[in-house]
Write a protein that holds these residues in place. Structure first.
Motif, mmCIF file in Angstrom:
data_model
loop_
_atom_site.group_PDB
_atom_site.id
_atom_site.type_symbol
_atom_site.label_atom_id
_atom_site.label_comp_id
_atom_site.label_asym_id
_atom_site.label_seq_id
_atom_site.Cartn_x
_atom_site.Cartn_y
_atom_site.Cartn_z
ATOM 1 N N THR A 43 0.837 -1.204 0.000
ATOM 2 C CA THR A 43 0.000 0.000 0.000
ATOM 3 C C THR A 43 0.868 1.247 0.000
ATOM 4 O OG1 THR A 43 -1.836 -1.104 1.123
ATOM 5 C CG2 THR A 43 -1.734 1.306 1.318
ATOM 6 N N VAL A 44 1.849 1.304 0.895
ATOM 7 C CA VAL A 44 2.710 2.490 0.990
ATOM 8 C C VAL A 44 3.605 2.599 -0.240
ATOM 9 C CG1 VAL A 44 4.518 3.631 2.346
ATOM 10 C CG2 VAL A 44 2.577 2.559 3.505
ATOM 11 N N GLN A 45 4.052 1.480 -0.752
ATOM 12 C CA GLN A 45 4.839 1.489 -1.983
ATOM 13 C C GLN A 45 4.021 2.105 -3.133
ATOM 14 O OE1 GLN A 45 5.932 -2.443 -3.453
ATOM 15 N NE2 GLN A 45 8.042 -1.720 -3.683
ATOM 16 N N HIS A 46 2.748 1.737 -3.201
ATOM 17 C CA HIS A 46 1.859 2.304 -4.219
ATOM 18 C C HIS A 46 1.657 3.812 -3.985
ATOM 19 C CE1 HIS A 46 -1.388 2.683 -7.079
ATOM 20 N NE2 HIS A 46 -2.168 3.168 -6.117
ATOM 21 N N LEU A 47 1.438 4.191 -2.740
ATOM 22 C CA LEU A 47 1.263 5.609 -2.414
ATOM 23 C C LEU A 47 2.508 6.411 -2.785
ATOM 24 C CD1 LEU A 47 -0.473 5.147 1.041
ATOM 25 C CD2 LEU A 47 -1.534 6.159 -0.999
ATOM 26 N N ASP A 48 3.680 5.856 -2.487
ATOM 27 C CA ASP A 48 4.934 6.516 -2.844
ATOM 28 C C ASP A 48 5.009 6.705 -4.359
ATOM 29 O OD1 ASP A 48 7.940 7.128 -1.869
ATOM 30 O OD2 ASP A 48 7.993 6.078 -3.790
ATOM 31 N N SER A 49 4.617 5.676 -5.110
ATOM 32 C CA SER A 49 4.666 5.793 -6.577
ATOM 33 C C SER A 49 3.678 6.845 -7.082
ATOM 34 C CB SER A 49 4.438 4.444 -7.250
ATOM 35 O OG SER A 49 3.105 4.034 -7.139
ATOM 36 N N LEU A 50 2.492 6.922 -6.468
ATOM 37 C CA LEU A 50 1.531 7.956 -6.865
ATOM 38 C C LEU A 50 2.087 9.354 -6.603
ATOM 39 C CD1 LEU A 50 -1.860 6.552 -5.485
ATOM 40 C CD2 LEU A 50 -1.096 6.620 -7.877
ATOM 41 N N LEU A 51 2.653 9.533 -5.419
ATOM 42 C CA LEU A 51 3.190 10.843 -5.035
ATOM 43 C C LEU A 51 4.328 11.262 -5.963
ATOM 44 C CD1 LEU A 51 3.274 13.259 -3.126
ATOM 45 C CD2 LEU A 51 4.709 11.895 -1.586
ATOM 46 N N LEU A 104 13.072 6.340 -6.625
ATOM 47 C CA LEU A 104 13.250 5.637 -5.355
ATOM 48 C C LEU A 104 14.361 4.610 -5.509
ATOM 49 C CD1 LEU A 104 12.204 4.937 -2.468
ATOM 50 C CD2 LEU A 104 10.682 3.292 -3.568
ATOM 51 N N ILE A 105 15.235 4.514 -4.525
ATOM 52 C CA ILE A 105 16.245 3.456 -4.495
ATOM 53 C C ILE A 105 15.596 2.288 -3.761
ATOM 54 C CG2 ILE A 105 18.559 2.797 -3.744
ATOM 55 C CD1 ILE A 105 19.276 5.812 -3.969
ATOM 56 N N ASN A 106 15.125 1.324 -4.546
ATOM 57 C CA ASN A 106 14.243 0.269 -4.042
ATOM 58 C C ASN A 106 14.786 -0.509 -2.854
ATOM 59 O OD1 ASN A 106 12.008 0.670 -5.743
ATOM 60 N ND2 ASN A 106 13.059 -0.377 -7.405
#
Length: 163
Positions: A43-51, A104-106
């Motif tokens: 969920t947070v990974q998705h939110l980070d990608s949206l932002l 992002l550095i995964n």
């Protein structure tokens, strides 16, 4: 002589304790960034990608929708900013550096739950842009606090350091 044997026995016990503890310590360190809650992590990974898709396309409307009205943005060079100042700052950055890009550095991405509130996101990201015909790149550390409230996620705190 018994004291010497006792001392060396004690050293042996300490040595064995240290040797047997090392694999556990190494394991704890390598697991630090792994998701404890894979659903929250995704969920947070998705939110980070949206932002940051919004950041990379300079879509202030989407960025604004992901920030809480009471956001606090802590920056080690720029100080503390509220919602209005943060949005104005992004607008200025986009106008002066139209090719600015965030990645992002995964393998640095970490997510931790905050029970009853949301999640903490931590990691490193790389920013690039072209200056005088050359790509300029820099890596910075960040922390974002996400709140889940009334069915939606919003960033309430950002800490950006290493500039």
């Amino acid at each position: 002589m018994n004291r010497r044997i006792g001392f060396f026995t004690l050293l042996g016990v300490i040595f064995i304790f240290i040797i047997t503890s090392l694999p556990q310590a190494a394991s704890a360190q390598t697991n630090a960034g792994e998701p404890h809650d894979s659903k929250l992590f995704k969920t947070v990974q998705h939110l980070d990608s949206l932002l940051f898709d919004a950041f990379n396309t300079h879509n202030l409307q989407v960025m604004a929708s992901l920030f809480s009205d009471d956001i606090e943005f802590y920056h080690d060079k720029g100080g503390l900013s509220n919602y209005t100042t943060t949005m104005e700052s992004f607008k200025k950055v986009f106008a002066t550096t139209p090719d600015l890009h965030r990645e992002l550095i995964n393998d640095t991405f970490e997510v931790y739950p905050v029970p009853g509130y949301g999640a903490i996101e931590m990691g490193e990201h790389r920013f690039t842009h072209i200056e005088n015909g050359k790509e300029i790149a820099a890596i910075f550390k960040f922390v974002q606090i996400w709140q889940f409230k009334n069915g939606s996620w919003k960033v309430t705190r950002i800490v950006s350091v290493g500039h």
